[in-house]
Write a protein that holds these residues in place. Structure first.
Motif, PDB file in Angstrom:
ATOM      1  N   THR A 167      57.974  38.117  46.187  1.00  0.00           N
ATOM      2  CA  THR A 167      58.746  36.898  45.970  1.00  0.00           C
ATOM      3  C   THR A 167      60.220  37.250  45.850  1.00  0.00           C
ATOM      4  O   THR A 167      60.568  38.359  45.411  1.00  0.00           O
ATOM      5  CB  THR A 167      58.288  36.161  44.692  1.00  0.00           C
ATOM      6  OG1 THR A 167      59.196  35.091  44.390  1.00  0.00           O
ATOM      7  CG2 THR A 167      58.213  37.089  43.492  1.00  0.00           C
ATOM      8  N   HIS A 177      57.506  29.876  39.246  1.00  0.00           N
ATOM      9  CA  HIS A 177      56.111  30.067  39.647  1.00  0.00           C
ATOM     10  C   HIS A 177      55.120  29.464  38.652  1.00  0.00           C
ATOM     11  O   HIS A 177      54.263  28.666  39.033  1.00  0.00           O
ATOM     12  CB  HIS A 177      55.822  31.552  39.862  1.00  0.00           C
ATOM     13  CG  HIS A 177      56.535  32.128  41.045  1.00  0.00           C
ATOM     14  ND1 HIS A 177      56.510  31.539  42.285  1.00  0.00           N
ATOM     15  CD2 HIS A 177      57.316  33.237  41.178  1.00  0.00           C
ATOM     16  CE1 HIS A 177      57.226  32.262  43.142  1.00  0.00           C
ATOM     17  NE2 HIS A 177      57.731  33.291  42.485  1.00  0.00           N
ATOM     18  N   SER A 189      53.948  25.513  39.067  1.00  0.00           N
ATOM     19  CA  SER A 189      52.523  25.339  39.358  1.00  0.00           C
ATOM     20  C   SER A 189      51.846  24.451  38.321  1.00  0.00           C
ATOM     21  O   SER A 189      51.043  23.575  38.659  1.00  0.00           O
ATOM     22  CB  SER A 189      51.835  26.708  39.394  1.00  0.00           C
ATOM     23  OG  SER A 189      52.371  27.544  40.397  1.00  0.00           O
ATOM     24  N   PHE A 209      50.184  31.190  44.042  1.00  0.00           N
ATOM     25  CA  PHE A 209      50.704  30.011  43.348  1.00  0.00           C
ATOM     26  C   PHE A 209      50.671  28.789  44.262  1.00  0.00           C
ATOM     27  O   PHE A 209      51.047  28.883  45.422  1.00  0.00           O
ATOM     28  CB  PHE A 209      52.139  30.279  42.890  1.00  0.00           C
ATOM     29  CG  PHE A 209      52.250  31.464  41.976  1.00  0.00           C
ATOM     30  CD1 PHE A 209      51.868  31.380  40.655  1.00  0.00           C
ATOM     31  CD2 PHE A 209      52.700  32.682  42.472  1.00  0.00           C
ATOM     32  CE1 PHE A 209      51.948  32.480  39.824  1.00  0.00           C
ATOM     33  CE2 PHE A 209      52.782  33.792  41.647  1.00  0.00           C
ATOM     34  CZ  PHE A 209      52.401  33.689  40.318  1.00  0.00           C
TER      35      PHE A 209
END
Length: 216
Positions: free
Chosen positions: A48, A60, A64, A85
């Motif tokens: 990421t 993240h 989420s 995710f």
């Protein structure tokens, strides 16, 4: 805990409180462990673009978690899950979900598998495959990575059970994409997602697969 770990835990606790999500000690442990594992792997495998553990919590975990009220499953497919995710977070927060993480990138799926093993998640199945080669039906299919609703729906149409839903995490400019949906796909709701510690608004667009019309 170190100063960084303290800051990460404080941000997670504050963010979950703002989202109105209560977690038990084991869920909290798993979420914090997930951040630590992602940060560790990211230094070697570039999973990421987010580098800071504190920022990972917002971008993240909390991003989420913000869709949790709209996830019912019981079977959820996370398409283009990347390092996992939103599926890993949703699986931690809702242990009754059966979550399948689908991605074609080998290093990201290896991370998914390591996270599932280290966190002891029995309700998550990581799969390395392209969506075109994957089979199965799910009550809900979610993604936050597809470029357009048309691509998302077109590639996953056969993965959504009749009467099932697509959950598309999008930016605010989504009107043109909604206008191009096929007739058997109906938009049923749009929800503004206020993600703690993030600037701007995310949208969750919920689409439903209509049953085919039968001739009289």
């Amino acid at each position: 805990m170190t100063r960084i770990a303290d800051a990460v835990a404080e941000r997670l606790d504050a963010g979950l409180a703002r989202l109105g999500i209560a977690v038990d000690a084991e869920q909290r442990r798993r979420l914090l462990a997930l951040v630590g594992l992602l940060h560790k792997w990211n230094r070697a495998y570039n999973l990421t673009a987010i580098r800071s553990p504190e920022e990972m919590v917002a971008r993240h975990l909390l991003d989420s978690a913000a869709v949790l009220p709209h996830v019912s499953g019981p079977r959820l497919l996370d398409v283009g899950a990347g390092p996992g995710f939103p599926g890993l977070v949703l699986a931690i927060l809702a242990p009754g979900l059966e979550v399948t993480l689908l991605d074609s990138n080998g290093k990201k799926v290896r991370f998914q598998r390591q996270a599932v093993m280290e966190l002891g998640l029995t309700n998550v199945t990581p799969v390395q495959a392209r969506i075109e080669a994957f089979e199965g039906r799910f009550e809900q299919v979610i993604s936050r990575a597809f470029a357009s609703l048309g691509d998302f729906v077109g590639l996953t149409r056969e993965r959504v059970a009749e009467g099932g839903q697509w959950l598309a995490m999008k930016g605010p400019a989504v009107e043109e994409e909604l206008a191009g949906l096929p007739p058997e796909v109906a938009p049923v709701a749009r929800y503004a997602l206020e993600v703690p510690f993030e600037v701007g608004t995310r949208l969750l667009v919920v689409l439903e697969r209509r049953a085919p019309e039968r001739a009289p």
